[in-house]
Design an enzyme around this catalytic site. Structure first.
Site, PDB file in Angstrom:
ATOM      1  N   TRP A 323       0.837  -1.205   0.000  1.00  0.00           N
ATOM      2  CA  TRP A 323       0.000   0.000   0.000  1.00  0.00           C
ATOM      3  C   TRP A 323       0.868   1.251   0.000  1.00  0.00           C
ATOM      4  CZ3 TRP A 323      -0.305   4.154   3.293  1.00  0.00           C
ATOM      5  CH2 TRP A 323      -1.410   4.997   3.146  1.00  0.00           C
ATOM      6  N   HIS A 324       2.010   1.180   0.675  1.00  0.00           N
ATOM      7  CA  HIS A 324       2.865   2.362   0.805  1.00  0.00           C
ATOM      8  C   HIS A 324       3.552   2.738  -0.502  1.00  0.00           C
ATOM      9  CE1 HIS A 324       2.356   1.687   5.141  1.00  0.00           C
ATOM     10  NE2 HIS A 324       2.730   2.940   5.275  1.00  0.00           N
ATOM     11  N   GLY A 325       3.716   1.814  -1.400  1.00  0.00           N
ATOM     12  CA  GLY A 325       4.346   2.195  -2.661  1.00  0.00           C
ATOM     13  C   GLY A 325       4.635   1.005  -3.541  1.00  0.00           C
TER      14      GLY A 325
END
Length: 476
Positions: A323-325
């Site tokens: 989700w963060h990248g």
């Protein structure tokens, strides 16, 4: 428009004054906040405002359809919303990652392919407002809430400017009732919000932006750094990302309090955690609880055998990392945290530390100190993968630490402030957090006005204004 910009310092008082002038008309207040939110978002890139509006309209319409249908019709509209929302997120955020990873995989087998990639800018806040909409539709599908009929009210829930670009990730069950309820001006609440905004600014411009100068220099020149400097670089980044993201959350929560609306708390002094489970109950709380409620529990949660618990734990941490990248570094970071969590899960001790450390006491026990230091060390180690551009760069950085080369002492002293001064500043900051760990922020009690003056003076005299940058989580 950054929270730490002069534009926002002008924008907020104007919206605040107009908002409370309209206190007798709730609908007018909501319309003003919605217009201000769209203006706030358009200041980043007005073209992506249409994507935000489309996402809002989609979830509003499908929410009504999900509620108004049974059987196949209900499932159809539900999955339409899920697929379109995740489809937009996938195209803008993850398409290039999958294309490049697939091409690399084929190349490892001797096949050279050239898959087209997209030259697109990631819309700011897309991961956050997409999750707002997803939770809303899921809650309707699960019969937890009724759909919102008023389009302005729903649009404000999705687009509310304090949380729009970097959270916290709100739930309809928490925020929508507040938007629909008449709000009267509360001086004490507004002042508490103002104090929390000040503390958030201090975290950002004094702690995070100061640490960023050193962290960036050390990570960008890690090949020339000795082991001691590399360790310091990782520690600086730990305080950079904490000051940056929790500072943003404090500004968001404080700003919202000034409008009479409470947002979900997103940080609760995570660096005083005594194990990784406690850390994740205190770090980015709104995301952790989102994945718990909408992914972990539907997968079976802690029910079933140990292998299913381990599987579900790894899924939630790996998805959280992704989700963060769109980078393997975030996936490795998520996997590391899953490994940290594993012994607690196996021993069924992941809920041992549910209370505040040394609650009601000034000094913690030696045991608590050792646990905090161990948890912080593990977290700092994982942050190396989060900060590095590639997995190989992170591994090279860790190897540099493992060489145990301490020749030359502390490096990169000639930036803006000396390392001992910055370390002292971090120490004072952590003391302030320790004294306030039983409160939402340090500006409380009889001396809160005096504390606020000290914070303002600290921002003016110690702020790294020459290094002002975006908040880290804007890229997610």
């Amino acid at each position: 428009m950054l929270f730490n910009s002069w534009e926002f310092a002008l924008f907020l008082p104007i919206v605040f004054a107009l908002y409370w002038m309209l206190h007798k008309k709730l609908q007018f207040q909501n319309m003003l906040l919605l217009g201000a939110s769209y203006f706030f978002y358009a200041c980043w890139d007005w073209r992506f405002l249409f994507l935000l509006m489309f996402s809002t309209g989609l979830d509003y319409f499908t929410g009504l359809k999900v509620s108004g249908n049974d059987g196949f019709g209900k499932k159809f509209w539900f999955w339409l919303s899920i697929i379109v929302n995740l489809g937009f997120l996938g195209v803008f955020k993850y398409y290039n990652f999958f294309a490049e990873s697939f091409a690399g995989l084929l190349e490892s087998f001797g096949f050279r392919v050239h898959l087209a990639t997209l030259e697109v800018i990631l819309p700011v806040g897309i991961s956050f407002y997409t999750f707002h909409g997803l939770s809303y539709v899921i809650d309707i599908y699960k019969n937890r809430i009724e759909p919102e009929k008023n389009f302005v009210t729903y649009s404000l829930f999705v687009s509310y400017f304090p949380l729009l670009v970097a959270g916290p990730i709100e739930r309809a069950t928490h925020l929508l009732p507040q938007i629909k309820r008449k709000r009267n001006f509360d001086y004490d609440k507004a002042m508490d919000g103002f104090y929390q905004v000040l503390w958030g600014l201090f975290k950002k411009v004094v702690i995070a932006d100061s640490c960023a100068q050193y962290a960036n220099e050390i990570f960008n020149n890690s090949g020339q750094m000795n082991s001691f400097s590399l360790i310091l670089g990782a520690v600086y980044f730990a305080f950079q990302i904490y000051g940056d993201f929790s500072g943003y959350s404090d500004i968001a929560l404080g700003t919202s309090k000034m409008f009479g609306i409470d947002l979900l708390r997103n940080f609760n002094y995570p660096y005083f955690s005594r194990d990784i489970a406690e850390f994740w109950r205190r770090w980015h709380i709104s995301l952790s609880s989102w994945f718990r409620d909408y992914l972990y529990i539907p997968l079976g949660g802690s029910k079933g055998g140990m292998w299913s618990k381990i599987r579900n734990t790894f899924i939630i941490f790996l998805v959280s990392g992704f989700w963060h990248g769109a980078n393997w570094t975030f996936i490795v970071w998520g996997g590391l945290n899953a490994l940290y969590f594993l012994p607690l899960l196996i021993r069924n001790s992941n809920r041992n530390n549910m209370h505040i450390v040394a609650e009601g006491r000034f000094f913690p026990s030696i045991k608590d100190v050792l646990k905090i230091l161990l948890t912080f060390s593990l977290t700092v180690f994982a942050w190396i993968f989060f900060r590095a551009k590639t997995v190989s760069e992170a591994i090279a950085y860790i190897k540099g630490i493992g060489i145990f080369n301490f020749d030359g002492g502390i490096q990169f002293l000639k930036i803006d402030r000396y390392t001992p001064e910055l370390l002292l500043l971090i120490g004072i900051f952590m003391l302030a957090e320790w004294f306030s760990r039983e409160h939402e922020h340090p500006v409380f009690g009889r001396w809160k006005f005096f504390k606020a003056i000290l914070i303002i003076l600290g921002i003016i005299t110690l702020g790294a204004f020459s290094n002002v940058g975006d908040f880290i989580y804007f890229q997610f």
